[in-house]
Design a protein around this motif. Structure first.
Motif, PDB file in Angstrom:
ATOM      1  N   GLY A 192      -0.096 -99.257 -19.237  1.00 54.79           N
ATOM      2  CA  GLY A 192      -0.945 -99.994 -20.168  1.00 54.79           C
ATOM      3  C   GLY A 192      -0.309-101.258 -20.711  1.00 54.79           C
ATOM      4  N   LEU A 193       0.785-101.736 -20.120  1.00 54.95           N
ATOM      5  CA  LEU A 193       1.454-102.963 -20.578  1.00 54.95           C
ATOM      6  C   LEU A 193       0.909-104.137 -19.758  1.00 54.95           C
ATOM      7  CD1 LEU A 193       5.072-101.481 -20.772  1.00 54.95           C
ATOM      8  CD2 LEU A 193       3.363-101.642 -22.603  1.00 54.95           C
ATOM      9  N   TYR A 194      -0.268-104.584 -20.142  1.00 52.70           N
ATOM     10  CA  TYR A 194      -1.012-105.524 -19.317  1.00 52.70           C
ATOM     11  C   TYR A 194      -0.532-106.975 -19.429  1.00 52.70           C
ATOM     12  CZ  TYR A 194      -4.125-101.498 -19.124  1.00 52.70           C
ATOM     13  OH  TYR A 194      -4.640-100.239 -18.953  1.00 52.70           O
ATOM     14  N   ARG A 195       0.245-107.297 -20.464  1.00 50.70           N
ATOM     15  CA  ARG A 195       0.759-108.661 -20.575  1.00 50.70           C
ATOM     16  C   ARG A 195       1.872-108.937 -19.564  1.00 50.70           C
ATOM     17  NH1 ARG A 195      -0.305-107.138 -25.872  1.00 50.70           N
ATOM     18  NH2 ARG A 195      -1.451-108.661 -27.156  1.00 50.70           N
ATOM     19  N   VAL A 196       2.474-107.895 -19.029  1.00 51.81           N
ATOM     20  CA  VAL A 196       3.679-108.055 -18.210  1.00 51.81           C
ATOM     21  C   VAL A 196       3.403-108.781 -16.899  1.00 51.81           C
ATOM     22  CG1 VAL A 196       5.464-106.813 -16.930  1.00 51.81           C
ATOM     23  CG2 VAL A 196       4.808-106.057 -19.233  1.00 51.81           C
ATOM     24  N   HIS A 233      -0.063-122.542 -15.845  1.00 54.41           N
ATOM     25  CA  HIS A 233       0.373-123.387 -16.955  1.00 54.41           C
ATOM     26  C   HIS A 233       0.166-122.681 -18.286  1.00 54.41           C
ATOM     27  CE1 HIS A 233       0.483-127.490 -19.056  1.00 54.41           C
ATOM     28  NE2 HIS A 233       1.608-127.393 -18.387  1.00 54.41           N
ATOM     29  N   ALA A 234      -0.967-121.981 -18.414  1.00 56.33           N
ATOM     30  CA  ALA A 234      -1.261-121.255 -19.652  1.00 56.33           C
ATOM     31  C   ALA A 234      -0.309-120.087 -19.845  1.00 56.33           C
ATOM     32  CB  ALA A 234      -2.708-120.760 -19.628  1.00 56.33           C
ATOM     33  N   VAL A 235       0.117-119.470 -18.737  1.00 52.03           N
ATOM     34  CA  VAL A 235       1.024-118.323 -18.822  1.00 52.03           C
ATOM     35  C   VAL A 235       2.420-118.761 -19.273  1.00 52.03           C
ATOM     36  CG1 VAL A 235       2.247-116.572 -17.480  1.00 52.03           C
ATOM     37  CG2 VAL A 235      -0.193-116.896 -17.130  1.00 52.03           C
ATOM     38  N   VAL A 236       3.013-119.698 -18.547  1.00 52.12           N
ATOM     39  CA  VAL A 236       4.418-120.023 -18.806  1.00 52.12           C
ATOM     40  C   VAL A 236       4.617-120.781 -20.116  1.00 52.12           C
ATOM     41  CG1 VAL A 236       4.972-120.010 -16.356  1.00 52.12           C
ATOM     42  CG2 VAL A 236       4.345-122.164 -17.448  1.00 52.12           C
ATOM     43  N   HIS A 237       3.552-121.421 -20.607  1.00 54.37           N
ATOM     44  CA  HIS A 237       3.663-122.146 -21.875  1.00 54.37           C
ATOM     45  C   HIS A 237       3.035-121.380 -23.038  1.00 54.37           C
ATOM     46  CE1 HIS A 237       5.392-125.755 -20.098  1.00 54.37           C
ATOM     47  NE2 HIS A 237       4.507-125.650 -19.122  1.00 54.37           N
ATOM     48  N   GLY A 238       2.626-120.144 -22.776  1.00 54.03           N
ATOM     49  CA  GLY A 238       2.093-119.308 -23.842  1.00 54.03           C
ATOM     50  C   GLY A 238       0.813-119.816 -24.461  1.00 54.03           C
ATOM     51  N   LEU A 239      -0.002-120.513 -23.697  1.00 52.94           N
ATOM     52  CA  LEU A 239      -1.233-121.099 -24.225  1.00 52.94           C
ATOM     53  C   LEU A 239      -2.378-120.090 -24.305  1.00 52.94           C
ATOM     54  CD1 LEU A 239      -1.139-124.517 -22.332  1.00 52.94           C
ATOM     55  CD2 LEU A 239      -0.391-124.026 -24.671  1.00 52.94           C
ATOM     56  N   VAL A 240      -2.324-119.076 -23.459  1.00 48.75           N
ATOM     57  CA  VAL A 240      -3.349-118.032 -23.442  1.00 48.75           C
ATOM     58  C   VAL A 240      -2.642-116.686 -23.363  1.00 48.75           C
ATOM     59  CG1 VAL A 240      -5.318-117.038 -22.214  1.00 48.75           C
ATOM     60  CG2 VAL A 240      -5.040-119.525 -22.294  1.00 48.75           C
ATOM     61  N   SER A 241      -3.118-115.740 -24.136  1.00 44.61           N
ATOM     62  CA  SER A 241      -2.563-114.387 -24.074  1.00 44.61           C
ATOM     63  C   SER A 241      -3.375-113.567 -23.075  1.00 44.61           C
ATOM     64  CB  SER A 241      -2.612-113.728 -25.457  1.00 44.61           C
ATOM     65  OG  SER A 241      -2.125-112.396 -25.385  1.00 44.61           O
ATOM     66  N   TYR A 242      -2.808-113.386 -21.893  1.00 41.88           N
ATOM     67  CA  TYR A 242      -3.468-112.576 -20.867  1.00 41.88           C
ATOM     68  C   TYR A 242      -3.044-111.126 -21.086  1.00 41.88           C
ATOM     69  CZ  TYR A 242      -4.633-116.977 -18.561  1.00 41.88           C
ATOM     70  OH  TYR A 242      -5.139-118.228 -18.272  1.00 41.88           O
ATOM     71  N   LYS A 243      -3.873-110.387 -21.778  1.00 42.82           N
ATOM     72  CA  LYS A 243      -3.475-109.063 -22.251  1.00 42.82           C
ATOM     73  C   LYS A 243      -4.393-107.938 -21.789  1.00 42.82           C
ATOM     74  CE  LYS A 243      -5.860-110.104 -26.598  1.00 42.82           C
ATOM     75  NZ  LYS A 243      -5.692-110.294 -28.058  1.00 42.82           N
ATOM     76  N   THR A 244      -5.289-108.230 -20.849  1.00 44.09           N
ATOM     77  CA  THR A 244      -6.222-107.202 -20.394  1.00 44.09           C
ATOM     78  C   THR A 244      -5.797-106.639 -19.046  1.00 44.09           C
ATOM     79  OG1 THR A 244      -7.660-108.739 -19.196  1.00 44.09           O
ATOM     80  CG2 THR A 244      -8.101-108.421 -21.557  1.00 44.09           C
ATOM     81  N   ALA A 245      -6.330-105.457 -18.743  1.00 45.90           N
ATOM     82  CA  ALA A 245      -6.080-104.856 -17.429  1.00 45.90           C
ATOM     83  C   ALA A 245      -6.610-105.750 -16.318  1.00 45.90           C
ATOM     84  CB  ALA A 245      -6.739-103.476 -17.368  1.00 45.90           C
ATOM     85  N   GLN A 246      -7.711-106.422 -16.588  1.00 44.30           N
ATOM     86  CA  GLN A 246      -8.307-107.300 -15.587  1.00 44.30           C
ATOM     87  C   GLN A 246      -7.368-108.457 -15.235  1.00 44.30           C
ATOM     88  OE1 GLN A 246     -12.171-108.753 -16.673  1.00 44.30           O
ATOM     89  NE2 GLN A 246     -12.502-109.826 -14.743  1.00 44.30           N
ATOM     90  N   SER A 247      -6.798-109.100 -16.235  1.00 44.43           N
ATOM     91  CA  SER A 247      -5.859-110.203 -15.982  1.00 44.43           C
ATOM     92  C   SER A 247      -4.605-109.704 -15.271  1.00 44.43           C
ATOM     93  CB  SER A 247      -5.474-110.880 -17.293  1.00 44.43           C
ATOM     94  OG  SER A 247      -6.577-111.566 -17.844  1.00 44.43           O
ATOM     95  N   SER A 248      -4.147-108.516 -15.638  1.00 45.69           N
ATOM     96  CA  SER A 248      -2.973-107.931 -14.997  1.00 45.69           C
ATOM     97  C   SER A 248      -3.231-107.693 -13.514  1.00 45.69           C
ATOM     98  CB  SER A 248      -2.611-106.614 -15.699  1.00 45.69           C
ATOM     99  OG  SER A 248      -1.516-105.985 -15.071  1.00 45.69           O
ATOM    100  N   ILE A 249      -4.379-107.112 -13.189  1.00 35.77           N
ATOM    101  CA  ILE A 249      -4.714-106.848 -11.786  1.00 35.77           C
ATOM    102  C   ILE A 249      -4.911-108.149 -11.024  1.00 35.77           C
ATOM    103  CG2 ILE A 249      -6.526-105.927 -10.282  1.00 35.77           C
ATOM    104  CD1 ILE A 249      -6.798-103.624 -12.332  1.00 35.77           C
ATOM    105  N   ASN A 250      -5.564-109.128 -11.654  1.00 32.50           N
ATOM    106  CA  ASN A 250      -5.733-110.428 -11.002  1.00 32.50           C
ATOM    107  C   ASN A 250      -4.386-111.068 -10.684  1.00 32.50           C
ATOM    108  OD1 ASN A 250      -8.549-110.700 -10.760  1.00 32.50           O
ATOM    109  ND2 ASN A 250      -8.759-111.350 -12.883  1.00 32.50           N
ATOM    110  N   ALA A 251      -3.417-110.943 -11.602  1.00 34.89           N
ATOM    111  CA  ALA A 251      -2.090-111.507 -11.361  1.00 34.89           C
ATOM    112  C   ALA A 251      -1.432-110.837 -10.156  1.00 34.89           C
ATOM    113  CB  ALA A 251      -1.221-111.339 -12.605  1.00 34.89           C
ATOM    114  N   MET A 252      -1.624-109.534 -10.019  1.00 36.04           N
ATOM    115  CA  MET A 252      -1.053-108.828  -8.875  1.00 36.04           C
ATOM    116  C   MET A 252      -1.749-109.202  -7.577  1.00 36.04           C
ATOM    117  SD  MET A 252      -0.083-105.039 -10.374  1.00 36.04           S
ATOM    118  CE  MET A 252      -1.305-104.830 -11.655  1.00 36.04           C
TER     119      MET A 252
END
Length: 274
Positions: A146-150, A230-249
């Motif tokens: 459940g650590l979706y920001r990672v 750009h939003a991730v590495v500069h902390g502009l958006v908090s991607y904290k959902t399971a959906q964003s986590s799966i999309n990143a993978m």
């Protein structure tokens, strides 16, 4: 009254009339018969052509159906992937984007055990170094807890490291690869040719590595569950959902797969030139 009840003279006149009509229409009947004989091979040929083209029509129908399913996923903020629930979408084409977002989220939660195994298997098969494989495995583990920001914060830098090692190895340090233009160029040639991969290619050329230069740019991506580098590495958006986590993978899997094809072809060309 039957034919036999008619007077002989009436029967004779009717017979002569019938014979006359027969003589009049005989040429027409012969022409129709000849037309039928000539058309029959054409009709047969058309039928044979239609039968021969049936696999093509079936393939076009499959492509159109898959394309629509990928569009449904994209509008709902999901990167299409072979683990996506395409059959579920086909059974529910009337779902709006919110329904697709929720149902696909539930699908990944309910099937995470085999999906995560599929992700790990794909990474294990990729022609990348062990560091990248272990980093991806940690993202999988974090998601399972459940650590979706990672995943977004861990995988984007790892992608840049592996892209730098493979595509920018002769450029020295520091490597200026934040826009990953060369990766996008490589994607034009080495990305797998599926409809889902083409959807990712569109995102790669646009949203994923688009620079945020204004509040208007930020407003355009803040609600998109597909992470922007750009939003991730500069902390502009908090991607904290399971959906964003799966999309990143999923985006990482596509890049690893593409780089694997690039490396394999590069090695083959090198061996042939020796």
């Amino acid at each position: 009254m039957s034919w036999n009840d008619l007077p002989p003279t009436d029967r004779k006149r009717l017979q002569e009339l019938a014979n006359g009509i027969g003589r009049l229409i005989e040429p027409t009947l012969r022409a129709a018969e000849g037309f039928a004989r000539n058309v029959q091979p054409v009709v047969k040929t058309i039928g044979e052509v239609a039968q021969a083209l049936k696999p093509v029509f079936d393939t076009v129908a499959v492509i159109a159906r898959h394309s629509h399913q990928c569009e449904m996923l994209d509008k709902a903020g999901w990167l299409p992937h072979r683990t996506s629930p395409f059959e579920l979408l086909q059974e529910n084409l009337a779902w709006n984007s919110d329904e697709v977002r929720q149902k696909v989220d539930a699908y990944y939660r309910e099937n995470w055990e085999w999906i995560s195994a599929e992700f790990l298997s794909a990474v294990e098969d990729a022609s990348i170094d062990d560091e990248a494989k272990m980093t991806f495995g940690e993202a999988i583990t974090a998601h399972g807890h459940g650590l979706y920001r990672v995943a977004p914060r861990l995988l984007f830098p790892e992608v840049e490291r592996i892209v730098g090692d493979i595509l920018h190895k002769d450029e020295g340090m520091p490597r200026k690869i934040s826009s990953l233009r060369k990766l996008a160029d490589v994607a034009d040639e080495y990305l797998p040719g599926s409809i889902a991969a083409l959807n990712f290619h569109k995102r790669l050329r646009g949203h994923l590595y688009e620079h945020i230069k204004s509040s208007e740019d930020l407003a355009g991506i803040v609600d998109d569950p597909i992470p922007n580098r750009h939003a991730v590495v500069h902390g502009l958006v908090s991607y904290k959902t399971a959906q964003s986590s799966i999309n990143a993978m999923i985006l990482t899997l596509y890049i690893f797969q593409m780089l694997s094809v690039y490396l394999e072809r590069d090695a083959k060309e090198a061996s042939l030139s020796q």
